[in-house]
Write a protein that holds these residues in place. Structure first.
Motif, PDB file in Angstrom:
ATOM      1  N   SER A 173       0.978  -1.079  -0.065  1.00  0.00           N
ATOM      2  CA  SER A 173      -0.038  -0.195  -0.088  1.00  0.00           C
ATOM      3  C   SER A 173       0.953   1.323   0.022  1.00  0.00           C
ATOM      4  N   ILE A 174       1.873   1.512   0.912  1.00  0.00           N
ATOM      5  CA  ILE A 174       2.621   2.467   0.922  1.00  0.00           C
ATOM      6  C   ILE A 174       3.533   2.424  -0.369  1.00  0.00           C
ATOM      7  N   GLU A 175       3.916   1.632  -1.004  1.00  0.00           N
ATOM      8  CA  GLU A 175       4.707   1.663  -2.064  1.00  0.00           C
ATOM      9  C   GLU A 175       3.795   1.909  -3.217  1.00  0.00           C
ATOM     10  N   LYS A 176       2.578   1.894  -3.295  1.00  0.00           N
ATOM     11  CA  LYS A 176       2.012   2.636  -4.348  1.00  0.00           C
ATOM     12  C   LYS A 176       2.079   4.116  -4.635  1.00  0.00           C
ATOM     13  N   GLN A 177       2.704   4.571  -3.395  1.00  0.00           N
ATOM     14  CA  GLN A 177       2.577   6.239  -3.647  1.00  0.00           C
ATOM     15  C   GLN A 177       4.046   6.557  -4.232  1.00  0.00           C
ATOM     16  N   LYS A 178       4.937   5.873  -4.242  1.00  0.00           N
ATOM     17  CA  LYS A 178       6.290   5.946  -4.878  1.00  0.00           C
ATOM     18  C   LYS A 178       6.348   6.085  -6.324  1.00  0.00           C
TER      19      LYS A 178
END
Length: 317
Positions: A218-223
Motif C-alpha cells: 500500500s505505501i509503495e503504491k505512492q512511490k
C-alpha cells in the motif's frame, strides 16, 4: 520565503513576497498545492516555539501544506508553508483564499490550480466551484475573484500515472482494455510479472523492474519511481521482443503521454533526442491533438471496475 533559522511575522513575509513578484517576468501563473508528511515535533527557535499546526493550534503538525507558484515563463517558487495536523477541504479552502488574495494584491493573474486527486482535494474543489462548472465533465469553473474569467483545476501528470497503474493492478482480472483509432486490445499486468520473473535473478537485465514495482504494498503504491520502472520505453521494447504486443503498445502509449506532459527544461528534447520532450511553442503542435485523443482514450477506459476508476474519470475532461 525566509531563512530556516529565522522567524518573522506576516508583514515581513508579505514584504518579501512583494519583492519576489516585482521581479516576475510573466504575471500569468498557476498555483501548485501539495501536502508533505513530517515528523511531529516542536522546537524552540529565536524565542518562538514552532511545530504546532495552524488548523488545530494545540496539536503538533504532522504535515506541511505547500503552496507554490509556477509562472508560465520562469521558475516556480514557494509562496507559503502551512503546518497542518489533519487537513480538511475547509482548511485548504481558507489557505487557498489567502494565497489568491496575495496574488491579486500583486496584480498577478492566477489561471488555475494544480494538485493531486485525493479525497481532501476533491472536497476542496467542490467547495471552490460550488459544483458549478462551466462545461459538463470538466474542471473549469468561474474565477473566485472575477466571475467573468475561467479558473482551471488540473491534476498533476505524475498522479495520473499513479492512478493508472493502481487501477490496472486492482482490476479483478488485472487487465485494462484500450482503444486506439478503432483498434482495441487488452493490456495484462501478468505480462509485466512475466518479464520480471524471466530476468530478476539474472545479472544481465533488459529492464529495471523491481519486486516492489510488480507487487507494490500500500505505501509503495505512492512511490513515483516504482511507477516508472514499469512505464518506460525499455519495458515496452522488452515486451515487444517476446511478442507481448498489446501490453507493449499500452506501456509505450502512456510513456509517450507522460513524456509530453512532463517537460522540465526548454532543452530537454534536444539533450535527450526526443521530439516528445520539446516544450510547446505553437497551438498547431501535433502533440496537442495527441493529448486530446489521450483524454478520450482514458474516458473510454472508465468502464473498468478497479478501485479508483470512477474517481479518476471525474478529473478527465
Amino acid at each position: 520565503l525566509k531563512p530556516i533559522n529565522a522567524d518573522g511575522n506576516d508583514e515581513q513575509a508579505k514584504s518579501m513576497i512583494h519583492d519576489i513578484f516585482a521581479k516576475l517576468e510573466c504575471r500569468n501563473v498557476f498555483m501548485l498545492v501539495d501536502e508533505v508528511y513530517i515528523k511531529a515535533s516542536w522546537q524552540f527557535r529565536n524565542g518562538h516555539v514552532i511545530g504546532y499546526s495552524l488548523d488545530q493550534p494545540s496539536i503538533l503538525a504532522r504535515t506541511v501544506l505547500t503552496f507554490m507558484i509556477k509562472p508560465l515563463i520562469g521558475k516556480s517558487f514557494v509562496l507559503k508553508l502551512f503546518p497542518v495536523h489533519c487537513l480538511s477541504g475547509e482548511f485548504l479552502l481558507h489557505c487557498f483564499q489567502w494565497a489568491l488574495e496575495i496574488l491579486h494584491s500583486e496584480s498577478v493573474n492566477c489561471l488555475g490550480l494544480i494538485c493531486d486527486n485525493n479525497r481532501v482535494n476533491r472536497r476542496f474543489i467542490n467547495l471552490v466551484s460550488n459544483d458549478s462548472f462551466l462545461h459538463p465533465n470538466s474542471f473549469i469553473t468561474s474565477h473566485p475573484l472575477d466571475a467573468s474569467r475561467p479558473f482551471f483545476f488540473l491534476i498533476d501528470s505524475i498522479h495520473l500515472m499513479k492512478s493508472l497503474r493502481n487501477n490496472w493492478i486492482t482490476e479483478p482480472t488485472k487487465s485494462l482494455k484500450i482503444t486506439l483509432k478503432e483498434d482495441s486490445f487488452v493490456a495484462n499486468w501478468s505480462d509485466i510479472i512475466r518479464i520480471f520473473n524471466s530476468e530478476h535473478m539474472s545479472s544481465l537485465r533488459r529492464t529495471k523492474i523491481s519486486h516492489a514495482a510488480v507487487f507494490p504494498r500500500s505505501i509503495e503504491k505512492q512511490k513515483v519511481s516504482l511507477v516508472f520502472e514499469v512505464f518506460n520505453e525499455k519495458v515496452a521494447g522488452c515486451l515487444r521482443l517476446v511478442s507481448l504486443n498489446s501490453t507493449s503498445q499500452f506501456i509505450g502509449y502512456f510513456s509517450k503521454l507522460f513524456n509530453i506532459l512532463n517537460v522540465k527544461t526548454p532543452v530537454a528534447g534536444k539533450n535527450l533526442k526526443d521530439e516528445d520532450r520539446h516544450p510547446f511553442q505553437s497551438v498547431n503542435d501535433i502533440r496537442l491533438q495527441f493529448l486530446l485523443e489521450a483524454a478520450q482514450v482514458i474516458k473510454d477506459m472508465g468502464h473498468s471496475s478497479g478501485h479508483g476508476a470512477k474517481r479518476c474519470q471525474q478529473f478527465i475532461g
